[in-house]
Design a protein around this motif. Structure first.
Motif, PDB file in Angstrom:
ATOM      1  N   VAL A  75       0.830  -1.196   0.000  1.00  0.00           N
ATOM      2  CA  VAL A  75       0.000   0.000   0.000  1.00  0.00           C
ATOM      3  C   VAL A  75       0.874   1.259   0.000  1.00  0.00           C
ATOM      4  CG1 VAL A  75      -1.827   1.273   1.217  1.00  0.00           C
ATOM      5  CG2 VAL A  75      -1.790  -1.238   1.294  1.00  0.00           C
ATOM      6  N   ASN A  76       0.663   2.092  -1.012  1.00  0.00           N
ATOM      7  CA  ASN A  76       1.361   3.386  -1.133  1.00  0.00           C
ATOM      8  C   ASN A  76       2.878   3.258  -1.077  1.00  0.00           C
ATOM      9  OD1 ASN A  76      -1.239   4.412  -1.140  1.00  0.00           O
ATOM     10  ND2 ASN A  76      -1.196   5.036   0.993  1.00  0.00           N
ATOM     11  N   THR A  77       3.384   2.136  -1.567  1.00  0.00           N
ATOM     12  CA  THR A  77       4.826   1.880  -1.504  1.00  0.00           C
ATOM     13  C   THR A  77       5.398   1.485  -2.863  1.00  0.00           C
ATOM     14  OG1 THR A  77       4.515   1.114   0.765  1.00  0.00           O
ATOM     15  CG2 THR A  77       6.576   0.516  -0.254  1.00  0.00           C
ATOM     16  N   TYR A  78       4.537   1.118  -3.807  1.00  0.00           N
ATOM     17  CA  TYR A  78       4.989   0.648  -5.121  1.00  0.00           C
ATOM     18  C   TYR A  78       5.986   1.629  -5.743  1.00  0.00           C
ATOM     19  CZ  TYR A  78       4.749  -1.454  -9.775  1.00  0.00           C
ATOM     20  OH  TYR A  78       5.070  -2.067 -10.960  1.00  0.00           O
ATOM     21  N   HIS A  79       5.664   2.906  -5.671  1.00  0.00           N
ATOM     22  CA  HIS A  79       6.503   3.929  -6.317  1.00  0.00           C
ATOM     23  C   HIS A  79       7.882   4.079  -5.671  1.00  0.00           C
ATOM     24  CE1 HIS A  79       4.213   6.036  -3.169  1.00  0.00           C
ATOM     25  NE2 HIS A  79       5.291   6.781  -3.038  1.00  0.00           N
ATOM     26  N   HIS A  80       8.077   3.515  -4.477  1.00  0.00           N
ATOM     27  CA  HIS A  80       9.390   3.590  -3.815  1.00  0.00           C
ATOM     28  C   HIS A  80      10.364   2.524  -4.328  1.00  0.00           C
ATOM     29  CE1 HIS A  80       8.484   6.580  -0.797  1.00  0.00           C
ATOM     30  NE2 HIS A  80       7.391   5.935  -0.441  1.00  0.00           N
ATOM     31  N   LYS A 108      -1.766   8.951 -10.545  1.00  0.00           N
ATOM     32  CA  LYS A 108      -0.717   9.924 -10.905  1.00  0.00           C
ATOM     33  C   LYS A 108      -1.391  11.235 -11.317  1.00  0.00           C
ATOM     34  CE  LYS A 108       3.438  10.607 -13.692  1.00  0.00           C
ATOM     35  NZ  LYS A 108       4.474  10.705 -12.683  1.00  0.00           N
ATOM     36  N   LYS A 109      -1.784  12.006 -10.316  1.00  0.00           N
ATOM     37  CA  LYS A 109      -2.353  13.338 -10.556  1.00  0.00           C
ATOM     38  C   LYS A 109      -2.260  14.127  -9.261  1.00  0.00           C
ATOM     39  CE  LYS A 109      -7.119  11.768  -9.739  1.00  0.00           C
ATOM     40  NZ  LYS A 109      -8.432  11.576 -10.300  1.00  0.00           N
ATOM     41  N   LYS A 120       4.732   9.705  -8.317  1.00  0.00           N
ATOM     42  CA  LYS A 120       3.689   8.697  -8.527  1.00  0.00           C
ATOM     43  C   LYS A 120       3.924   7.989  -9.858  1.00  0.00           C
ATOM     44  CE  LYS A 120       0.477  11.545  -5.944  1.00  0.00           C
ATOM     45  NZ  LYS A 120      -0.473  12.642  -6.097  1.00  0.00           N
ATOM     46  N   ILE A 121       3.379   6.807  -9.966  1.00  0.00           N
ATOM     47  CA  ILE A 121       3.517   6.026 -11.197  1.00  0.00           C
ATOM     48  C   ILE A 121       2.120   5.773 -11.740  1.00  0.00           C
ATOM     49  CG2 ILE A 121       4.317   3.839 -12.174  1.00  0.00           C
ATOM     50  CD1 ILE A 121       6.311   3.812  -9.763  1.00  0.00           C
TER      51      ILE A 121
END
Length: 154
Positions: A75-80, A108-109, A120-121
């Protein structure tokens, strides 16, 4: 969730780990951060939570054994994560045959929450990367949450 083995990848403060454990899941709270792991250890001890296991993981691997878990939640970590195709192919090996990866992350907005847009991705990139990592079934939900998409990948 009862009896399921779930890795909370990037568990942070343990919000989801604790919720899942309360529902009867055996949770592996995995994070790269010593601070988060220490805080969660304290929380586990204070609340006598027995079905959460802490796992300090390296940046380049989920540190899962083959077929170790029923589900990986991120959760909310993919972009890291860097080298995501390689990373999520390792995640896939750790998930049992009928298990799944659940990715929840920000659209991504510009949003009132989450990181800046450039961190963001976009959803199409995430889907493409997961397919390249070996996931053949992607169930995408963009309507359930106001600021995030949900992907259930097998």
């Amino acid at each position: 969730m009862n009896g399921k083995k779930i890795m909370d990848l990037g568990a942070g403060s343990g919000y989801f780990s604790v919720k899942l454990a309360e529902k009867g899941a055996h949770v592996i709270a995995a994070d790269v951060s010593n601070e988060f792991q220490d805080a969660l250890k304290k929380r586990i001890e204070e609340n006598n939570l027995e079905n959460i296991e802490l796992r300090k993981i390296p940046y380049d691997s989920p540190d899962l054994s083959n077929n170790e878990v029923d589900m990986v939640l991120i959760v909310n970590t993919y972009h890291h994560i860097e080298n995501r195709i390689d990373y999520f192919s390792k995640v896939k090996k750790g998930i049992k045959l009928n298990g799944e990866l659940v990715v929840i992350d920000y659209f991504k907005k510009e949003l009132p929450v989450g990181p800046s847009v450039d961190h963001k991705i976009d959803l199409e990139t995430v889907k493409s990367e997961l397919e390249k990592a070996g996931y053949t079934q992607l169930d995408v939900n963009v309507d359930l949450l106001p600021y995030q998409f949900i992907i259930r990948a097998k």
